[in-house]
Write a protein that holds these residues in place. Structure first.
Motif, PDB file in Angstrom:
ATOM      1  N   LEU A 102     -18.943  -1.360 -30.808  1.00 53.19           N
ATOM      2  CA  LEU A 102     -18.699  -2.800 -30.775  1.00 53.19           C
ATOM      3  C   LEU A 102     -17.720  -3.161 -29.667  1.00 53.19           C
ATOM      4  CD1 LEU A 102     -19.500  -5.373 -32.224  1.00 53.19           C
ATOM      5  CD2 LEU A 102     -17.618  -5.026 -33.797  1.00 53.19           C
ATOM      6  N   GLU A 103     -16.681  -2.350 -29.498  1.00 52.13           N
ATOM      7  CA  GLU A 103     -15.719  -2.574 -28.416  1.00 52.13           C
ATOM      8  C   GLU A 103     -16.403  -2.374 -27.059  1.00 52.13           C
ATOM      9  OE1 GLU A 103     -11.460  -0.849 -26.783  1.00 52.13           O
ATOM     10  OE2 GLU A 103     -12.099  -0.339 -28.821  1.00 52.13           O
ATOM     11  N   PHE A 104     -17.239  -1.344 -26.963  1.00 57.25           N
ATOM     12  CA  PHE A 104     -18.005  -1.092 -25.736  1.00 57.25           C
ATOM     13  C   PHE A 104     -18.894  -2.286 -25.403  1.00 57.25           C
ATOM     14  CE2 PHE A 104     -22.287   0.217 -24.294  1.00 57.25           C
ATOM     15  CZ  PHE A 104     -21.985   0.546 -22.978  1.00 57.25           C
ATOM     16  N   TYR A 115     -19.407   7.506 -21.943  1.00 59.43           N
ATOM     17  CA  TYR A 115     -20.859   7.464 -21.774  1.00 59.43           C
ATOM     18  C   TYR A 115     -21.179   7.799 -20.322  1.00 59.43           C
ATOM     19  CZ  TYR A 115     -20.682   4.779 -26.131  1.00 59.43           C
ATOM     20  OH  TYR A 115     -20.437   4.360 -27.403  1.00 59.43           O
ATOM     21  N   GLU A 116     -22.107   8.727 -20.133  1.00 58.29           N
ATOM     22  CA  GLU A 116     -22.496   9.112 -18.777  1.00 58.29           C
ATOM     23  C   GLU A 116     -23.124   7.926 -18.043  1.00 58.29           C
ATOM     24  OE1 GLU A 116     -25.624  12.178 -16.716  1.00 58.29           O
ATOM     25  OE2 GLU A 116     -24.547  12.864 -18.493  1.00 58.29           O
ATOM     26  N   LYS A 164     -17.798   2.139 -13.847  1.00 57.48           N
ATOM     27  CA  LYS A 164     -16.915   3.314 -13.894  1.00 57.48           C
ATOM     28  C   LYS A 164     -15.911   3.229 -15.040  1.00 57.48           C
ATOM     29  CE  LYS A 164     -17.126   6.182 -10.200  1.00 57.48           C
ATOM     30  NZ  LYS A 164     -17.609   7.500 -10.427  1.00 57.48           N
ATOM     31  N   SER A 165     -15.329   2.033 -15.233  1.00 51.08           N
ATOM     32  CA  SER A 165     -14.339   1.897 -16.295  1.00 51.08           C
ATOM     33  C   SER A 165     -14.987   2.051 -17.668  1.00 51.08           C
ATOM     34  CB  SER A 165     -13.590   0.566 -16.189  1.00 51.08           C
ATOM     35  OG  SER A 165     -14.453  -0.517 -16.451  1.00 51.08           O
ATOM     36  N   LEU A 166     -16.203   1.556 -17.825  1.00 48.45           N
ATOM     37  CA  LEU A 166     -16.922   1.735 -19.095  1.00 48.45           C
ATOM     38  C   LEU A 166     -17.215   3.214 -19.324  1.00 48.45           C
ATOM     39  CD1 LEU A 166     -19.507  -1.196 -18.910  1.00 48.45           C
ATOM     40  CD2 LEU A 166     -17.598  -1.002 -20.512  1.00 48.45           C
ATOM     41  N   SER A 167     -17.648   3.871 -18.279  1.00 50.20           N
ATOM     42  CA  SER A 167     -17.961   5.297 -18.368  1.00 50.20           C
ATOM     43  C   SER A 167     -16.720   6.109 -18.729  1.00 50.20           C
ATOM     44  CB  SER A 167     -18.548   5.777 -17.046  1.00 50.20           C
ATOM     45  OG  SER A 167     -18.939   7.120 -17.142  1.00 50.20           O
ATOM     46  N   MET A 211     -26.347   0.825 -23.374  1.00 46.09           N
ATOM     47  CA  MET A 211     -26.594  -0.549 -23.798  1.00 46.09           C
ATOM     48  C   MET A 211     -28.077  -0.772 -24.089  1.00 46.09           C
ATOM     49  SD  MET A 211     -25.530  -3.446 -24.731  1.00 46.09           S
ATOM     50  CE  MET A 211     -23.820  -3.200 -24.363  1.00 46.09           C
ATOM     51  N   ILE A 212     -28.936  -0.241 -23.245  1.00 45.40           N
ATOM     52  CA  ILE A 212     -30.373  -0.360 -23.477  1.00 45.40           C
ATOM     53  C   ILE A 212     -30.758   0.304 -24.794  1.00 45.40           C
ATOM     54  CG2 ILE A 212     -32.649   0.393 -22.638  1.00 45.40           C
ATOM     55  CD1 ILE A 212     -31.536  -0.087 -19.773  1.00 45.40           C
ATOM     56  N   ASP A 213     -30.180   1.471 -25.068  1.00 48.49           N
ATOM     57  CA  ASP A 213     -30.458   2.165 -26.326  1.00 48.49           C
ATOM     58  C   ASP A 213     -30.000   1.330 -27.525  1.00 48.49           C
ATOM     59  OD1 ASP A 213     -31.566   4.258 -24.896  1.00 48.49           O
ATOM     60  OD2 ASP A 213     -29.775   5.538 -25.035  1.00 48.49           O
TER      61      ASP A 213
END
Length: 124
Positions: free
Chosen positions: A86-88, A107-108, A99-102, A114-116
């Motif tokens: 949820l935070e993601f 997550y690679e 990059k910051s999300l990764s 997000m698509i998943d």
């Protein structure tokens, strides 16, 4: 995207003001702005502005449609997420950098994640 819609609204307002300004009677001996010699010139200019206006309205409608679709995805995905996801999702939709999300969530490929999540929400 909402800022793009606001910018389009401002451009539409400017075009509308320009159309009204051109259609006002002009004085060939003075005044501000471009002096338009005849009605044919006015009609060409106004038709061009109307064409620009129609194109901007179409763009605005497309952006609004995309915003609505993204908000629907966000709403659906929030129902199936654990707290970390949820935070993601919130960071992703707020426009955080790839990059910051990764780095933050491990997550690679944040886009794939997000698509998943969207696919998972559609199955529910």
């Amino acid at each position: 995207m909402k800022s793009i819609v606001r910018n389009i609204d401002e451009m539409l307002l400017h075009i509308t003001e320009e159309i009204y300004r051109i259609q006002e009677p002009s004085c060939p001996n003075g005044g501000n702005g471009v002096k338009i010699e005849n009605h044919l010139d006015k009609s060409y200019i106004v038709n061009d502005l109307i064409s620009q206006e129609m194109q901007l309205i179409q763009e605005k409608n497309e952006y609004q449609s995309r915003i609505e679709k993204a908000e629907a995805y966000l709403k659906a995905v929030r129902f199936i997420c654990d707290p970390n996801e949820l935070e993601f999702v919130s960071d992703f939709f707020d426009g955080a950098y790839y990059k910051s999300l990764s780095n933050k969530y491990g997550y690679e490929n944040p886009y794939r994640k997000m698509i998943d999540l969207i696919k998972k929400s559609e199955k529910m």
